[in-house]
Design an enzyme around this catalytic site. Sequence first.
Site, PDB file in Angstrom:
ATOM      1  N   ASP A 356      26.311   4.736  77.009  1.00  0.00           N
ATOM      2  CA  ASP A 356      25.108   4.179  77.744  1.00  0.00           C
ATOM      3  C   ASP A 356      24.636   2.590  77.601  1.00  0.00           C
ATOM      4  O   ASP A 356      24.686   2.403  76.295  1.00  0.00           O
ATOM      5  CB  ASP A 356      24.069   5.264  77.616  1.00  0.00           C
ATOM      6  CG  ASP A 356      22.535   4.938  78.480  1.00  0.00           C
ATOM      7  OD1 ASP A 356      22.925   5.082  79.919  1.00  0.00           O
ATOM      8  OD2 ASP A 356      21.822   4.687  77.987  1.00  0.00           O
ATOM      9  N   GLU A 398      29.335   2.121  80.139  1.00  0.00           N
ATOM     10  CA  GLU A 398      28.403   1.484  81.210  1.00  0.00           C
ATOM     11  C   GLU A 398      28.042   0.102  80.780  1.00  0.00           C
ATOM     12  O   GLU A 398      27.166  -0.129  79.976  1.00  0.00           O
ATOM     13  CB  GLU A 398      27.239   2.338  81.281  1.00  0.00           C
ATOM     14  CG  GLU A 398      26.229   1.800  82.509  1.00  0.00           C
ATOM     15  CD  GLU A 398      24.749   2.144  82.292  1.00  0.00           C
ATOM     16  OE1 GLU A 398      24.213   2.397  83.396  1.00  0.00           O
ATOM     17  OE2 GLU A 398      24.198   2.531  81.191  1.00  0.00           O
TER      18      GLU A 398
END
Length: 660
Positions: A356, A398
């Site tokens: 993330d 990401e």
Amino acid sequence: MKRFIVLVAMAAALLTACKDPLNTDTLPSYASGEKQGHISYQLLIYSFADSDGDGIGDFNGIRSKLDYLDALGVSAIWLSPAHPADSYHGYDVTDYSALNPKYGTEADFKALLDAAHAKGIKIYMDYVLNHTGKGHPWFAAAKKSESSSYFNWYNISANPAADYAAGKFPTLNGYYPNEWHDITVGDVGYKGRLHFKVDFSGSTKTLTVTESSAPAQSSNTDSSVQMFVWQGYSGKAERMYRSAGEVYEITLDVDSDWGVLIRTSDSTWDNGTKWGAPAGKNVLSFGTPLALSNTDAQDILFGQATRMKYQGAFGSWMPDLNYGSVATAEQSGPFVALAETVDKWIGMGVDGLRLDAVKHIYSNETGTQNPSFLGKWYDRCNASYRKTHSEDFYMVAEVWMGAGQVAPYYKGLPACFEFDFWERLKWVLNQRTGCYFAKDLMGYRRLYAAQRSNAIAATKLTNHDETRAATVLGRDLAKLKQAAAFLMTAEGEPYIYQGEELGYWGKDSDDGGRDELVRTPIVWDRAATSAQKDLGGHIDLTLLTDEISVENQKKDANSLLNTYFHWTQARNRSKALSSGKMSAHAIYNDSNTGLKSIAAWYMTATDGDRALVLHNVGSSAVTLELGGDKLSKQLASLGEVSVSGSTVTLGASSSVVFQQ
Ligand code: MG
């Protein structure tokens, strides 16, 4: 595959012949090893499938739906964060070495892993490296005391601007006041040596507290003195010493979660014997007398607590981790501790990680620090994985930026999400202009390949943080189907986001909606059972209908779901589509702007397997002369496609793939 091979009675065909060959209630199935398309599915544990009826999705629920994911041609699942967390979405982890009990036990998780592996489906965990939850015990310890061994795991300071300027925060590149949050009194209490002075001589009774290095005193044994410092829950009421008249003093080692009160009795609360702070004025500043009240005796809290701030780029509930200088990051406490938790999950059978928000770990998004850090992280995890596997560990990050800014991250990682894929595709579909698509995509891949020869572009439409594809495409079913066809025919390794295959719509918070509205539970059957409890009622109920349910769409030959089944099968069964590289068509390319609605390219695998991909994103039919291509074998098609000699006619929003 075989629709509209001969162009006859087109008007009648428009009305009646849009039947999909997959008009069946039986799910597609794959032989062992047949799924070669590298198709992954992004799934939100809390809203995917609920096995125990508590309204919250769980591991057993996912396990019960593996047939569905298998039918979608999926060979990997990215799970939303599975760890304990304070929020419903899980991105504020409070224990990386455990699983959220809402989702099930470790045995349930292991059963999911085993059942998925039996179907050739890998499991990727979502790992949050940039920050922990505010409720993580590491942060709880760090914020209590500078002497905590966890203090330097976070960015904490009494004077952030000065400490930043002095280079104390290696992960930060810039001082942003709004990223710094107060450590509140309730967060820390106080631990340290303090001198207390109570002055009861005047009409206003005061308490003055100063930090002290004098020796701590033990409680006064002279029972004639009725003045006490009370630290609360420990029950200790320490008797003060009379220094003059009605003035009392004592130096104490304080260890309080909340502060102190002054008492004029150690045996009763009655008759105004409890003295505290007036309402609204209960934070005491060291050295400044605080007027005491025995009618509204609030806890007396120490100013020390509010002097300290901590940094959290995503808000006060997610304090950023501090890995120190990137040169030594792999030796830092949080790196070592987090890597050890990954070892546990690898040992249990986890096949990869989705990382993330990696551009925020070192807060210069386009610098070299994050790629360098991520390379160390990948190598550490891969070394662990390779102890028991012959292939490399999977890891996708990401990196929410344009392709040119994503590319350097491939120095550290094998895969990154390609946000530009959807940026371009939504423009293609809404502007009905396909002729530049292949050139753009090939350009992105050249940028990645310059950093890593085997870079994996993780293609996608939308994710849990974006307005749904269906909303962006005006809930136009033809466009949605073609988006699926593009995703499954382009170079890369595609992700399908939970509900995208069903045409779910919704605006996220960036577009005036709510994040929960793009995280809607799957409606599995006509009874509309779904795992919606964690979304707090923030659900578009018009989505939770029989009409859009999996059960209904399976039966509807023209559903979006059946279109996904069709194109994922085509990708899985074609080496060219699944692993091929894109190359331009000689005629229908970015130069052919006279036919701008056409997107065309070849996909060519390393063994020479080759396919021609054609999409017409226009609103009217186009006939293409394709004398140089083989048109005898269609691998997949969408909409109205007819072949006549060396020409192909593609109706509005139609697509076809020909084996070469
Ligand atoms: Mg449940």
